[in-house]
Design a protein around this motif. Structure first.
Motif, short mmCIF file in Angstrom:
data_model
loop_
_atom_site.label_atom_id
_atom_site.label_comp_id
_atom_site.label_asym_id
_atom_site.label_seq_id
_atom_site.Cartn_x
_atom_site.Cartn_y
_atom_site.Cartn_z
N LEU A 1 43.73 61.98 -16.30
CA LEU A 1 45.07 62.06 -15.73
C LEU A 1 45.05 62.23 -14.22
O LEU A 1 46.11 62.44 -13.60
N GLY A 2 43.87 62.13 -13.60
CA GLY A 2 43.77 62.12 -12.15
C GLY A 2 43.69 63.48 -11.49
O GLY A 2 43.75 63.58 -10.26
N GLY A 3 43.54 64.56 -12.28
CA GLY A 3 43.49 65.90 -11.71
C GLY A 3 42.11 66.30 -11.23
O GLY A 3 41.21 65.46 -11.09
N ARG A 4 41.92 67.59 -11.00
CA ARG A 4 40.64 68.06 -10.47
C ARG A 4 40.37 69.51 -10.87
O ARG A 4 41.28 70.27 -11.19
N ARG A 5 39.10 69.87 -10.83
CA ARG A 5 38.67 71.25 -11.02
C ARG A 5 38.83 71.99 -9.70
O ARG A 5 38.39 71.51 -8.66
N GLU A 6 39.46 73.16 -9.74
CA GLU A 6 39.70 73.91 -8.52
C GLU A 6 38.70 75.03 -8.29
O GLU A 6 38.44 75.39 -7.16
N GLY A 7 38.15 75.60 -9.37
CA GLY A 7 37.16 76.66 -9.20
C GLY A 7 37.39 77.83 -10.13
O GLY A 7 38.23 77.78 -11.04
N VAL B 1 45.71 74.38 -15.83
CA VAL B 1 45.13 74.83 -17.09
C VAL B 1 43.83 75.56 -16.78
O VAL B 1 43.15 75.23 -15.80
N THR B 2 43.51 76.55 -17.58
CA THR B 2 42.27 77.31 -17.38
C THR B 2 41.50 77.44 -18.68
O THR B 2 42.05 77.25 -19.77
N HIS B 3 40.22 77.77 -18.54
CA HIS B 3 39.41 78.11 -19.72
C HIS B 3 38.41 79.19 -19.34
O HIS B 3 38.06 79.35 -18.16
N ASP B 4 37.96 79.94 -20.31
CA ASP B 4 36.91 80.92 -20.11
C ASP B 4 35.62 80.18 -19.75
O ASP B 4 35.31 79.14 -20.36
N ILE C 1 39.07 69.84 -21.64
CA ILE C 1 39.89 69.89 -20.43
C ILE C 1 39.36 68.93 -19.37
O ILE C 1 40.13 68.19 -18.74
N GLU C 2 38.05 68.94 -19.15
CA GLU C 2 37.48 68.04 -18.14
C GLU C 2 37.80 66.58 -18.48
O GLU C 2 38.08 65.78 -17.58
N ARG D 1 39.81 77.10 -13.34
CA ARG D 1 41.14 76.49 -13.20
C ARG D 1 41.05 75.02 -12.80
O ARG D 1 40.23 74.64 -11.97
N TYR D 2 41.92 74.22 -13.41
CA TYR D 2 42.07 72.80 -13.11
C TYR D 2 43.55 72.56 -12.84
O TYR D 2 44.42 73.30 -13.32
N SER D 3 43.85 71.49 -12.12
CA SER D 3 45.26 71.16 -11.90
C SER D 3 45.45 69.65 -11.80
O SER D 3 44.53 68.90 -11.46
#
Length: 209
Positions: free
Chosen positions: A165-171, A145-148, A158-159, A188-190
Motif C-alpha cells: 500500500l506504499g507505506g513505510r516502517r518508521e521505527g 499500525v504497530t506490532h511487538d 504488516i510488512e 510502528r509503520y504508517s
C-alpha cells in the motif's frame, strides 16, 4: 451520531460495527471466542494488550466500551465474519478496527483473529478496508499500525501489506504499550493518504450503512 460505517464488506470478509444495528451480535457468542475456553486463545493474546476474558460480564463491559467509543467517534470495532465459500463462513473470526486521533488526523489499526483463521491473508484484506474507511470516509491523513518486536507473524503480515500500500516502517517506540503489567516496545509503520492514493487497490471495500 457515529461517523463510522455500520458495515464494511470485502471480497471474503464481512465487518459489522459493535454498537450498531448491523452488528447482530450475542455477547455470549463473543465471550465464547475470547475466553479461556477458546482453543489457542493464549497464543492469540500473547502479544495483545488484553487477556482472555474470565466472565461474560467482562465481555459485555468490553462491548459496551466499544459501542461508546463508536458513538463518541473516538474509534471503531468491527466483528469479522468470513463470507460464504470461506471455511467458517458466518462464524466470528475475530475483530478489527482503529482508534482516531482527530487532532493529528491519524487512525491506528488494531486486529485479532482466532487461531483457525490465521494464515489466510485476512490481515492485509482488513487493512485495505480500514484504510479505505480512514481516508475515503473520514478524510484522515495517516493510518498507523504497530506490532511487538517479538511478534514475527504480525511483523510479516504488516510488512507485506504496508509495502503493497506504499507505506513505510518508521521505527521502534520504546515502552509504547503494556502487556500483562509490563511495558513493551512496539514497531510502528504508517501509510499516508497520498501513498495510498497511488497504490490503492481498485475496490478495497464496500461500505454499507
Amino acid at each position: 451520531m457515529s461517523l463510522f460505517p455500520d458495515r464494511v464488506e470485502t471480497e471474503r470478509l464481512d465487518f459489522r460495527a459493535v454498537g450498531s444495528d448491523a452488528a447482530d451480535l450475542d455477547p455470549l457468542d463473543y465471550y465464547r471466542v475470547c475466553s479461556r475456553g477458546e482453543p489457542g486463545i493464549e497464543r492469540v493474546t500473547e502479544y495483545m494488550t488484553w487477556s482472555p476474558h474470565e466472565t461474560p460480564k467482562e465481555t459485555a463491559e468490553y462491548l459496551a466500551h466499544a459501542a461508546e467509543q463508536r458513538e463518541q467517534n473516538e474509534g471503531i470495532t468491527y466483528i469479522i465474519r468470513p463470507k460464504e465459500d470461506e471455511d467458517g463462513a458466518g462464524d466470528i473470526a475475530g475483530s478489527a478496527g482503529f482508534q482516531v486521533d482527530w487532532d493529528r488526523r491519524v487512525a491506528t489499526l488494531g486486529m485479532w483473529l482466532r487461531k483457525p483463521f490465521w494464515g489466510r491473508g485476512y490481515s492485509g484484506e482488513r487493512a485495505e478496508a480500514m484504510c479505505d474507511v480512514a481516508f475515503e470516509t473520514l478524510d484522515l491523513d495517516v493510518v498507523a499500525v504497530t506490532h511487538d518486536p517479538e511478534n514475527e507473524p504480525s511483523k510479516r503480515a504488516i510488512e507485506k501489506y504496508v509495502d503493497r500500500l506504499g507505506g513505510r516502517r518508521e521505527g521502534v517506540i520504546r515502552n509504547d504499550i503494556v502487556i500483562s503489567g509490563d511495558p513493551r516496545d512496539s514497531v510502528r509503520y504508517s501509510i499516508s493518504r497520498e501513498e495510498y492514493a497511488v497504490r490503492r487497490p481498485p475496490k478495497a471495500a464496500e461500505n454499507r450503512d
